[in-house]
Design a protein around this motif. Structure first.
Motif, PDB file in Angstrom:
ATOM      1  N   TRP A 247       5.860  -1.969  -7.922  1.00  0.00           N
ATOM      2  CA  TRP A 247       5.319  -0.799  -7.222  1.00  0.00           C
ATOM      3  C   TRP A 247       4.161  -0.189  -7.999  1.00  0.00           C
ATOM      4  CZ3 TRP A 247       5.113   3.848  -9.658  1.00  0.00           C
ATOM      5  CH2 TRP A 247       5.968   4.053 -10.744  1.00  0.00           C
ATOM      6  N   GLU A 248       4.274  -0.204  -9.334  1.00  0.00           N
ATOM      7  CA  GLU A 248       3.237   0.374 -10.178  1.00  0.00           C
ATOM      8  C   GLU A 248       1.992  -0.514 -10.183  1.00  0.00           C
ATOM      9  OE1 GLU A 248       3.040   2.318 -14.664  1.00  0.00           O
ATOM     10  OE2 GLU A 248       4.830   1.239 -14.036  1.00  0.00           O
ATOM     11  N   ALA A 249       2.199  -1.839 -10.271  1.00  0.00           N
ATOM     12  CA  ALA A 249       1.077  -2.778 -10.251  1.00  0.00           C
ATOM     13  C   ALA A 249       0.345  -2.709  -8.914  1.00  0.00           C
ATOM     14  CB  ALA A 249       1.572  -4.196 -10.521  1.00  0.00           C
ATOM     15  N   GLY A 250       1.097  -2.587  -7.814  1.00  0.00           N
ATOM     16  CA  GLY A 250       0.475  -2.465  -6.501  1.00  0.00           C
ATOM     17  C   GLY A 250      -0.387  -1.221  -6.389  1.00  0.00           C
ATOM     18  N   ALA A 251       0.096  -0.123  -6.949  1.00  0.00           N
ATOM     19  CA  ALA A 251      -0.674   1.127  -6.924  1.00  0.00           C
ATOM     20  C   ALA A 251      -1.942   1.004  -7.763  1.00  0.00           C
ATOM     21  CB  ALA A 251       0.184   2.287  -7.408  1.00  0.00           C
ATOM     22  N   VAL A 252      -1.858   0.320  -8.900  1.00  0.00           N
ATOM     23  CA  VAL A 252      -3.047   0.121  -9.743  1.00  0.00           C
ATOM     24  C   VAL A 252      -4.095  -0.681  -8.977  1.00  0.00           C
ATOM     25  CG1 VAL A 252      -3.935  -1.001 -11.822  1.00  0.00           C
ATOM     26  CG2 VAL A 252      -1.842   0.353 -11.943  1.00  0.00           C
TER      27      VAL A 252
ATOM     28  N   VAL B  76       0.861  -1.179   0.000  1.00  0.00           N
ATOM     29  CA  VAL B  76       0.000   0.000   0.000  1.00  0.00           C
ATOM     30  C   VAL B  76       0.897   1.228   0.000  1.00  0.00           C
ATOM     31  CG1 VAL B  76      -1.756   1.269   1.291  1.00  0.00           C
ATOM     32  CG2 VAL B  76      -1.809  -1.217   1.240  1.00  0.00           C
ATOM     33  N   THR B  77       0.538   2.215  -0.795  1.00  0.00           N
ATOM     34  CA  THR B  77       1.341   3.429  -0.863  1.00  0.00           C
ATOM     35  C   THR B  77       0.515   4.633  -0.438  1.00  0.00           C
ATOM     36  OG1 THR B  77       2.746   4.801  -2.239  1.00  0.00           O
ATOM     37  CG2 THR B  77       0.835   3.848  -3.317  1.00  0.00           C
ATOM     38  N   ASN B  78       1.161   5.567   0.225  1.00  0.00           N
ATOM     39  CA  ASN B  78       0.566   6.859   0.558  1.00  0.00           C
ATOM     40  C   ASN B  78       1.291   7.974  -0.183  1.00  0.00           C
ATOM     41  OD1 ASN B  78      -1.366   5.881   2.325  1.00  0.00           O
ATOM     42  ND2 ASN B  78       0.074   5.858   4.028  1.00  0.00           N
ATOM     43  N   ASP B  79       2.156   7.621  -1.109  1.00  0.00           N
ATOM     44  CA  ASP B  79       2.952   8.579  -1.858  1.00  0.00           C
ATOM     45  C   ASP B  79       2.094   9.182  -2.975  1.00  0.00           C
ATOM     46  OD1 ASP B  79       4.934  10.049  -3.048  1.00  0.00           O
ATOM     47  OD2 ASP B  79       5.967   8.319  -3.917  1.00  0.00           O
TER      48      ASP B  79
END
Length: 127
Positions: A67-72, A23-26
């Protein structure tokens, strides 16, 4: 209880839990992913594991970083992206069905508002 091949009762075993997605908060990451999703070809989900790819053109797709797939996936779960229609695409020598990703109007409007904001000066200082 289920039966095995020989008709014997076998207790149900729960499927092992997979690794949780990062999970990202960026906000820079979120805005980058939403911007790429708005491009002409954007993202697609392929296979039973719903792996994320970027479309290169009308016929092909390519893998993306984790990282990109996780954000999607995070944006899909949050309702910021939705799953669209099915397309027949290739990745290398493999051809298969993939679902396109759609960016709802509310998400496009929110992204435009985020792009119009300026970072506070304190964020630009090394601390």
């Amino acid at each position: 209880m289920t039966e095995d091949l020989f008709g014997h009762d076998v207790p149900d075993t729960p499927a092992p839990a997979g690794r949780p997605r990062p999970v990202t908060n960026d906000m820079a990451t979120v805005m980058t992913v939403l911007g790429r999703a708005q491009e002409e070809f954007g993202y697609v989900l392929a296979g039973p594991s719903r792996q994320v790819f970027r479309r290169r053109d009308r016929e092909s797709m390519r893998p993306i970083p984790q990282w990109e797939a996780g954000a999607v996936h995070q944006l899909i779960e949050a309702g910021q992206l939705t799953v669209g229609g099915t397309h027949f695409l290739r990745c290398g020598a493999v051809r298969g069905h993939a679902n396109s990703m759609l960016v709802p109007r509310a998400t496009r409007d929110q992204l435009a508002r985020w792009r119009a904001l300026k970072n506070p000066p304190a964020w630009n200082k090394a601390g």
